[in-house]
Design a protein around this motif. Sequence first.
Motif, PDB file in Angstrom:
ATOM      1  N   ILE A 147       0.846  -1.198   0.000  1.00 22.13           N
ATOM      2  CA  ILE A 147       0.000   0.000   0.000  1.00 22.13           C
ATOM      3  C   ILE A 147       0.880   1.247   0.000  1.00 22.13           C
ATOM      4  CG2 ILE A 147      -1.671   1.352   1.334  1.00 22.13           C
ATOM      5  CD1 ILE A 147      -2.874  -1.322   2.277  1.00 22.13           C
ATOM      6  N   VAL A 148       0.598   2.149  -0.933  1.00 21.93           N
ATOM      7  CA  VAL A 148       1.350   3.404  -1.026  1.00 21.93           C
ATOM      8  C   VAL A 148       0.490   4.619  -0.686  1.00 21.93           C
ATOM      9  CG1 VAL A 148       3.048   2.493  -2.660  1.00 21.93           C
ATOM     10  CG2 VAL A 148       0.973   3.605  -3.523  1.00 21.93           C
ATOM     11  N   SER A 149      -0.821   4.452  -0.666  1.00 25.10           N
ATOM     12  CA  SER A 149      -1.725   5.557  -0.358  1.00 25.10           C
ATOM     13  C   SER A 149      -2.992   5.006   0.281  1.00 25.10           C
ATOM     14  CB  SER A 149      -2.071   6.311  -1.647  1.00 25.10           C
ATOM     15  OG  SER A 149      -2.982   7.351  -1.399  1.00 25.10           O
ATOM     16  N   ALA A 150      -3.510   5.727   1.262  1.00 23.28           N
ATOM     17  CA  ALA A 150      -4.757   5.319   1.912  1.00 23.28           C
ATOM     18  C   ALA A 150      -5.622   6.536   2.190  1.00 23.28           C
ATOM     19  CB  ALA A 150      -4.463   4.590   3.228  1.00 23.28           C
ATOM     20  N   ARG A 151      -6.899   6.360   1.975  1.00 25.22           N
ATOM     21  CA  ARG A 151      -7.884   7.361   2.335  1.00 25.22           C
ATOM     22  C   ARG A 151      -8.757   6.747   3.415  1.00 25.22           C
ATOM     23  NH1 ARG A 151      -5.655   7.219  -2.002  1.00 25.22           N
ATOM     24  NH2 ARG A 151      -6.840   5.499  -2.799  1.00 25.22           N
ATOM     25  N   ILE A 152      -8.802   7.405   4.564  1.00 23.49           N
ATOM     26  CA  ILE A 152      -9.487   6.885   5.735  1.00 23.49           C
ATOM     27  C   ILE A 152     -10.724   7.732   5.985  1.00 23.49           C
ATOM     28  CG2 ILE A 152      -9.268   6.362   8.193  1.00 23.49           C
ATOM     29  CD1 ILE A 152      -6.151   6.457   7.698  1.00 23.49           C
ATOM     30  N   PHE A 153     -11.863   7.067   6.039  1.00 31.33           N
ATOM     31  CA  PHE A 153     -13.130   7.752   6.253  1.00 31.33           C
ATOM     32  C   PHE A 153     -13.682   7.301   7.604  1.00 31.33           C
ATOM     33  CE2 PHE A 153     -12.438   7.042   1.756  1.00 31.33           C
ATOM     34  CZ  PHE A 153     -12.551   8.323   1.241  1.00 31.33           C
ATOM     35  N   ILE A 154     -13.882   8.242   8.514  1.00 30.99           N
ATOM     36  CA  ILE A 154     -14.335   7.942   9.875  1.00 30.99           C
ATOM     37  C   ILE A 154     -15.681   8.626  10.090  1.00 30.99           C
ATOM     38  CG2 ILE A 154     -13.759   8.101  12.331  1.00 30.99           C
ATOM     39  CD1 ILE A 154     -10.784   8.469  11.393  1.00 30.99           C
ATOM     40  N   GLN A 155     -16.686   7.841  10.453  1.00 36.28           N
ATOM     41  CA  GLN A 155     -18.035   8.378  10.630  1.00 36.28           C
ATOM     42  C   GLN A 155     -18.106   9.413  11.760  1.00 36.28           C
ATOM     43  OE1 GLN A 155     -21.152   8.778   9.169  1.00 36.28           O
ATOM     44  NE2 GLN A 155     -21.805   6.655   9.347  1.00 36.28           N
ATOM     45  N   ASN A 156     -17.520   9.087  12.909  1.00 36.22           N
ATOM     46  CA  ASN A 156     -17.601   9.943  14.092  1.00 36.22           C
ATOM     47  C   ASN A 156     -16.222  10.517  14.397  1.00 36.22           C
ATOM     48  OD1 ASN A 156     -17.844  11.069  16.633  1.00 36.22           O
ATOM     49  ND2 ASN A 156     -18.920   9.323  17.528  1.00 36.22           N
TER      50      ASN A 156
ATOM     51  N   GLN B  73      -4.738   2.519  15.645  1.00 35.69           N
ATOM     52  CA  GLN B  73      -4.788   1.166  15.090  1.00 35.69           C
ATOM     53  C   GLN B  73      -4.223   1.133  13.668  1.00 35.69           C
ATOM     54  OE1 GLN B  73      -8.537  -0.700  15.732  1.00 35.69           O
ATOM     55  NE2 GLN B  73      -8.059  -2.453  14.443  1.00 35.69           N
ATOM     56  N   PHE B  74      -4.502   2.159  12.879  1.00 38.75           N
ATOM     57  CA  PHE B  74      -3.941   2.238  11.533  1.00 38.75           C
ATOM     58  C   PHE B  74      -2.415   2.263  11.634  1.00 38.75           C
ATOM     59  CE2 PHE B  74      -2.337   4.282   7.753  1.00 38.75           C
ATOM     60  CZ  PHE B  74      -3.074   3.714   6.748  1.00 38.75           C
ATOM     61  N   GLY B  75      -1.900   3.085  12.534  1.00 42.52           N
ATOM     62  CA  GLY B  75      -0.454   3.184  12.727  1.00 42.52           C
ATOM     63  C   GLY B  75       0.167   1.866  13.145  1.00 42.52           C
ATOM     64  N   GLU B  76      -0.485   1.143  14.030  1.00 43.22           N
ATOM     65  CA  GLU B  76       0.033  -0.159  14.469  1.00 43.22           C
ATOM     66  C   GLU B  76       0.058  -1.154  13.308  1.00 43.22           C
ATOM     67  OE1 GLU B  76      -2.588  -1.115  17.703  1.00 43.22           O
ATOM     68  OE2 GLU B  76      -1.593   0.286  19.073  1.00 43.22           O
ATOM     69  N   THR B  77      -0.960  -1.129  12.480  1.00 39.17           N
ATOM     70  CA  THR B  77      -1.051  -2.065  11.362  1.00 39.17           C
ATOM     71  C   THR B  77      -0.094  -1.701  10.230  1.00 39.17           C
ATOM     72  OG1 THR B  77      -3.376  -2.459  11.885  1.00 39.17           O
ATOM     73  CG2 THR B  77      -2.644  -3.121   9.693  1.00 39.17           C
ATOM     74  N   MET B  78       0.074  -0.424   9.980  1.00 34.81           N
ATOM     75  CA  MET B  78       0.848   0.025   8.820  1.00 34.81           C
ATOM     76  C   MET B  78       2.254   0.525   9.182  1.00 34.81           C
ATOM     77  SD  MET B  78      -1.168  -0.784   6.437  1.00 34.81           S
ATOM     78  CE  MET B  78      -0.379  -0.062   5.022  1.00 34.81           C
ATOM     79  N   ARG B  79       2.679   0.335  10.439  1.00 34.12           N
ATOM     80  CA  ARG B  79       4.011   0.781  10.875  1.00 34.12           C
ATOM     81  C   ARG B  79       5.076   0.220   9.946  1.00 34.12           C
ATOM     82  NH1 ARG B  79       4.061   4.350  13.706  1.00 34.12           N
ATOM     83  NH2 ARG B  79       2.665   3.519  15.277  1.00 34.12           N
ATOM     84  N   GLY B  80       5.922   1.067   9.430  1.00 36.63           N
ATOM     85  CA  GLY B  80       6.981   0.665   8.527  1.00 36.63           C
ATOM     86  C   GLY B  80       6.582   0.720   7.065  1.00 36.63           C
ATOM     87  N   VAL B  81       5.286   0.596   6.774  1.00 37.00           N
ATOM     88  CA  VAL B  81       4.805   0.731   5.400  1.00 37.00           C
ATOM     89  C   VAL B  81       4.709   2.224   5.071  1.00 37.00           C
ATOM     90  CG1 VAL B  81       2.914   0.233   3.792  1.00 37.00           C
ATOM     91  CG2 VAL B  81       3.575  -1.461   5.519  1.00 37.00           C
ATOM     92  N   ASP B  82       4.159   2.977   6.006  1.00 31.15           N
ATOM     93  CA  ASP B  82       4.113   4.439   5.938  1.00 31.15           C
ATOM     94  C   ASP B  82       3.553   5.006   4.643  1.00 31.15           C
ATOM     95  OD1 ASP B  82       5.340   4.315   8.451  1.00 31.15           O
ATOM     96  OD2 ASP B  82       7.347   4.541   7.613  1.00 31.15           O
ATOM     97  N   PRO B  83       2.332   4.617   4.252  1.00 29.69           N
ATOM     98  CA  PRO B  83       1.754   5.192   3.036  1.00 29.69           C
ATOM     99  C   PRO B  83       1.361   6.654   3.270  1.00 29.69           C
ATOM    100  CG  PRO B  83       0.099   3.932   4.200  1.00 29.69           C
ATOM    101  CD  PRO B  83       1.405   3.718   4.936  1.00 29.69           C
TER     102      PRO B  83
END
Length: 141
Positions: free
Chosen positions: A73-82, A92-102
């Motif tokens: 993954i090189v780019s992510a768009r995160i949509f949060i309702q609240n 949680q995104f940071g924990e999952t994507m740590r080191g990938v850093d999109p």
Amino acid sequence: MTTITKVKTGSRFEEHASYSRVVAVDDWILVSNTAGRNPATKEIPDDVSEQLKQVFANIEGALGAVESGLSDIVSARIFIQNPADTETVMTQFGETMRGVDPVITVTCPPLGAEVYKVELEVTAYRGAGSAEVVRIDTSAR
């Protein structure tokens, strides 16, 4: 010659709106906005963290269909309702994507239904996870 691969996951929404979960154009991979609905049970967890875990599982499965994975993954768009869920989602995104850093965009628009607490749309590049990475920190300048 360019190869375009379109992946459907069996979601009724994909058929209704005539879209693909994944479109891969050679090594570029685009994944549609993905919610936390379990494809086997059709259930959506109430908890935003559990939804995000399912979102990542859904995206990982979709990327796997075109021989890719979360590390590409090189780019992510995160949509949060609240907006109140932003810190939880970002942690949680940071924990999952740590080191990938999109690169990311985070926004809090209304989603398709209130049951959806978080959704992700990603772009990947097949092989990015094993590519040589040059990291530049401009904060010291």
